[in-house]
Design a protein around this motif. Structure first.
Motif, PDB file in Angstrom:
ATOM      1  N   GLY A 156      11.459   7.592  19.147  1.00 54.28           N
ATOM      2  CA  GLY A 156      10.284   8.489  17.801  1.00 54.28           C
ATOM      3  C   GLY A 156      11.129   8.600  16.974  1.00 54.28           C
ATOM      4  N   ALA A 157      11.342   9.910  17.457  1.00 52.37           N
ATOM      5  CA  ALA A 157      12.097  10.488  16.583  1.00 52.37           C
ATOM      6  C   ALA A 157      13.071   9.585  15.345  1.00 52.37           C
ATOM      7  N   SER A 158      13.844   8.797  16.185  1.00 49.76           N
ATOM      8  CA  SER A 158      14.669   8.004  15.034  1.00 49.76           C
ATOM      9  C   SER A 158      14.326   6.922  14.080  1.00 49.76           C
ATOM     10  N   GLY A 159      13.523   6.657  14.642  1.00 50.60           N
ATOM     11  CA  GLY A 159      11.947   6.155  13.802  1.00 50.60           C
ATOM     12  C   GLY A 159      11.518   6.617  12.916  1.00 50.60           C
ATOM     13  N   ALA A 160      11.573   7.370  13.124  1.00 51.80           N
ATOM     14  CA  ALA A 160      10.717   8.607  11.751  1.00 51.80           C
ATOM     15  C   ALA A 160      12.126   9.319  10.957  1.00 51.80           C
ATOM     16  N   LEU A 161      13.195   9.364  11.233  1.00 49.89           N
ATOM     17  CA  LEU A 161      14.357   9.539  10.957  1.00 49.89           C
ATOM     18  C   LEU A 161      14.557   8.527   9.385  1.00 49.89           C
ATOM     19  N   ASN A 162      14.827   6.928  10.060  1.00 51.39           N
ATOM     20  CA  ASN A 162      14.929   6.036   9.807  1.00 51.39           C
ATOM     21  C   ASN A 162      13.689   5.707   8.345  1.00 51.39           C
ATOM     22  N   TYR A 170      21.671   6.401  15.651  1.00 51.94           N
ATOM     23  CA  TYR A 170      20.753   5.694  15.077  1.00 51.94           C
ATOM     24  C   TYR A 170      20.828   5.599  13.234  1.00 51.94           C
ATOM     25  N   ALA A 171      20.289   6.930  13.516  1.00 53.00           N
ATOM     26  CA  ALA A 171      19.677   7.773  12.406  1.00 53.00           C
ATOM     27  C   ALA A 171      20.504   8.113  11.467  1.00 53.00           C
ATOM     28  N   VAL A 172      21.972   7.883  11.585  1.00 54.72           N
ATOM     29  CA  VAL A 172      23.337   8.808  10.792  1.00 54.72           C
ATOM     30  C   VAL A 172      24.138   7.709  10.803  1.00 54.72           C
ATOM     31  N   ILE A 173      24.741   7.495  12.208  1.00 54.65           N
ATOM     32  CA  ILE A 173      25.991   6.069  12.103  1.00 54.65           C
ATOM     33  C   ILE A 173      24.751   4.702  11.173  1.00 54.65           C
ATOM     34  N   GLU A 232       3.351   5.710  13.409  1.00 57.76           N
ATOM     35  CA  GLU A 232       3.557   4.595  12.491  1.00 57.76           C
ATOM     36  C   GLU A 232       5.179   5.554  12.323  1.00 57.76           C
ATOM     37  N   LEU A 233       5.334   6.180  12.384  1.00 59.42           N
ATOM     38  CA  LEU A 233       6.455   6.639  11.623  1.00 59.42           C
ATOM     39  C   LEU A 233       7.671   6.656  13.286  1.00 59.42           C
ATOM     40  N   LEU A 234       6.546   6.854  14.675  1.00 60.75           N
ATOM     41  CA  LEU A 234       7.789   6.567  16.111  1.00 60.75           C
ATOM     42  C   LEU A 234       8.279   4.960  15.584  1.00 60.75           C
ATOM     43  N   LYS A 235       7.007   4.453  15.448  1.00 64.98           N
ATOM     44  CA  LYS A 235       8.010   2.734  15.252  1.00 64.98           C
ATOM     45  C   LYS A 235       7.880   2.298  16.412  1.00 64.98           C
ATOM     46  N   PRO A 236       5.924   2.186  17.379  1.00 62.20           N
ATOM     47  CA  PRO A 236       5.663   1.881  18.268  1.00 62.20           C
ATOM     48  C   PRO A 236       5.912   0.691  19.144  1.00 62.20           C
ATOM     49  N   ARG A 237       6.500  -0.346  18.045  1.00 59.97           N
ATOM     50  CA  ARG A 237       6.813  -1.234  18.874  1.00 59.97           C
ATOM     51  C   ARG A 237       8.075  -1.523  19.302  1.00 59.97           C
ATOM     52  N   VAL A 238       8.666  -0.602  18.520  1.00 60.89           N
ATOM     53  CA  VAL A 238      10.344  -0.573  19.117  1.00 60.89           C
ATOM     54  C   VAL A 238      10.699   0.512  20.114  1.00 60.89           C
ATOM     55  N   THR A 297      12.550  17.425  14.684  1.00 51.23           N
ATOM     56  CA  THR A 297      11.185  18.241  15.489  1.00 51.23           C
ATOM     57  C   THR A 297      11.716  17.700  16.442  1.00 51.23           C
ATOM     58  N   LEU A 298      11.144  16.679  16.514  1.00 53.60           N
ATOM     59  CA  LEU A 298      10.614  15.398  18.050  1.00 53.60           C
ATOM     60  C   LEU A 298      11.938  15.536  18.665  1.00 53.60           C
ATOM     61  N   SER A 299      13.261  15.193  17.728  1.00 53.90           N
ATOM     62  CA  SER A 299      14.651  14.818  18.567  1.00 53.90           C
ATOM     63  C   SER A 299      14.690  15.453  18.933  1.00 53.90           C
ATOM     64  N   VAL A 300      15.018  17.272  18.374  1.00 52.17           N
ATOM     65  CA  VAL A 300      15.699  18.086  19.079  1.00 52.17           C
ATOM     66  C   VAL A 300      14.947  18.268  20.036  1.00 52.17           C
ATOM     67  N   GLY A 301      13.432  18.551  20.742  1.00 55.18           N
ATOM     68  CA  GLY A 301      12.650  18.221  22.003  1.00 55.18           C
ATOM     69  C   GLY A 301      12.669  18.195  22.473  1.00 55.18           C
ATOM     70  N   SER A 302      12.907  16.276  22.215  1.00 55.93           N
ATOM     71  CA  SER A 302      13.282  15.298  23.293  1.00 55.93           C
ATOM     72  C   SER A 302      14.537  15.675  24.139  1.00 55.93           C
ATOM     73  N   VAL A 303      15.449  16.214  23.049  1.00 57.55           N
ATOM     74  CA  VAL A 303      17.066  16.045  24.137  1.00 57.55           C
ATOM     75  C   VAL A 303      16.815  18.149  24.980  1.00 57.55           C
TER      76      VAL A 303
END
Length: 324
Positions: free
Chosen positions: A71-77, A140-143, A29-35, A112-118
């Motif tokens: 998903g990483a963006s969703g978790a950070l959000n 998404y996470a910062v700006i 759910e942290l990954l915001k699966p619908r998004v 972790t997901l952010s670094v890994g995916s990039v």
């Protein structure tokens, strides 16, 4: 939520939930699966429409990296917004405000997901796609989440860029470049985002006001929001027709996009002409806004589906053939 400061909550210093309380479903759910599903789909369209060829394994890897990055963006959000999520009926049961996952865990998961995916995108696909993915997560996470969401009613307008990058990343995964067609795919989602989210904000304005989020209906009023919805809807339609006139989509897409756009304008105009001075008028406005919100989701899906179908079945007959 306790009376601890926002900073404390963001650092994970809130009361810890019971060990083992979080389930795999909570992390999902942290990954915001619908998004995430929309992100994957629009990225797939960018990948398929792009000129050139790509190995299927590389294509799958690119889509996986985009999905994980989203998903990483969703978790950070969810980590950063836990305090306002706890005040909104729509979000109060998310894993962090509900106490099933701590803020610290959500932050670590997202990073972790952010670094890994990039890194995977850079190593397996190309550096251009990796840079765009990294910038999307940062945006998404910062700006948006940390910078715009709590400070300006234009949060959705500017922040909408984060959701518009996936087809551009898909295009870059094939071509290694950013070109005009990929920018048009970006602009379709970018122009779609304000009327989509402002329609939601109209019938959820009490939630946003309670949480202190300066969405347009809260700050500028419902009348101005309805006007802005119509303006952006009018601007959206010609942008969706641009692929046909620029030659990377054909007659089938252009005609269908025009029909879909005309319907979008009908729904937007219905919202525009409603008022909310009385309880009955407010109900009518909310009904019109809900209809636009629901149709906007279908609209974006069908616009990108048409591009995908046209390309997949070789239906992209150029408009110039009709004029020749």
């Amino acid at each position: 939520m306790s009376d601890t400061s926002i900073a404390d909550r963001h650092l994970g210093n809130e009361a810890m939930p019971q060990i083992g309380m979080a389930s795999p479903g909570d992390y999902f759910e942290l990954l915001k699966p619908r998004v995430m599903s929309l992100v994957i789909f629009t990225a797939l369209v960018g990948l398929v429409v792009a000129p050139g060829e790509i190995n299927p394994v590389i294509a799958f890897t690119a889509l996986l990296c985009i999905a994980v990055g989203a998903g990483a963006s969703g978790a950070l959000n969810m980590w950063y917004d836990a305090d306002i999520d706890a005040k909104m009926a729509r979000t109060i049961n998310r894993p962090v405000p509900a106490g099933r996952i701590t803020s610290r865990e959500a932050l670590g998961f997202g990073l972790t997901l952010s670094v890994g995916s990039v890194l995977m995108m850079a190593l397996a696909v190309n550096y251009t796609a990796a840079f765009l993915l990294a910038f999307t997560i940062f945006f998404y996470a910062v700006i948006y989440t940390m910078g715009l969401k709590r400070r300006t009613p234009q949060n959705i307008v500017i922040g909408g860029a984060a959701g518009a990058f996936p087809p551009m990343i898909g295009w870059a995964a094939v071509t290694g470049t950013v070109s005009v067609p990929s920018v048009i795919l970006f602009l379709i989602i970018f122009m779609w985002t304000p009327p989509h989210f402002w329609a939601l904000a109209l019938f959820r304005s009490d939630d946003y006001e309670h949480a202190g989020v300066p969405m347009l209906p809260v700050v500028a009023g419902e009348a101005e929001t309805r006007r802005q919805i119509l303006i952006y809807s009018v601007l959206l339609v010609p942008v969706t027709l641009a692929p046909g006139f620029l030659g990377f989509a054909g007659v089938f897409y252009t005609v269908f996009a025009a029909i879909l756009g005309a319907l979008f304008l009908v729904f937007a105009y219905r919202v525009f002409r409603t008022r909310a001075d009385t309880a009955d008028e407010k109900k009518a406005q909310d009904k019109a806004a809900k209809q636009l919100f629901a149709y906007s989701i279908l609209y974006l899906f069908l616009v990108f589906s048409t591009l995908l179908v046209e390309q997949g079945f070789g239906l992209a007959r150029p408009l110039l053939e009709l004029w020749g």
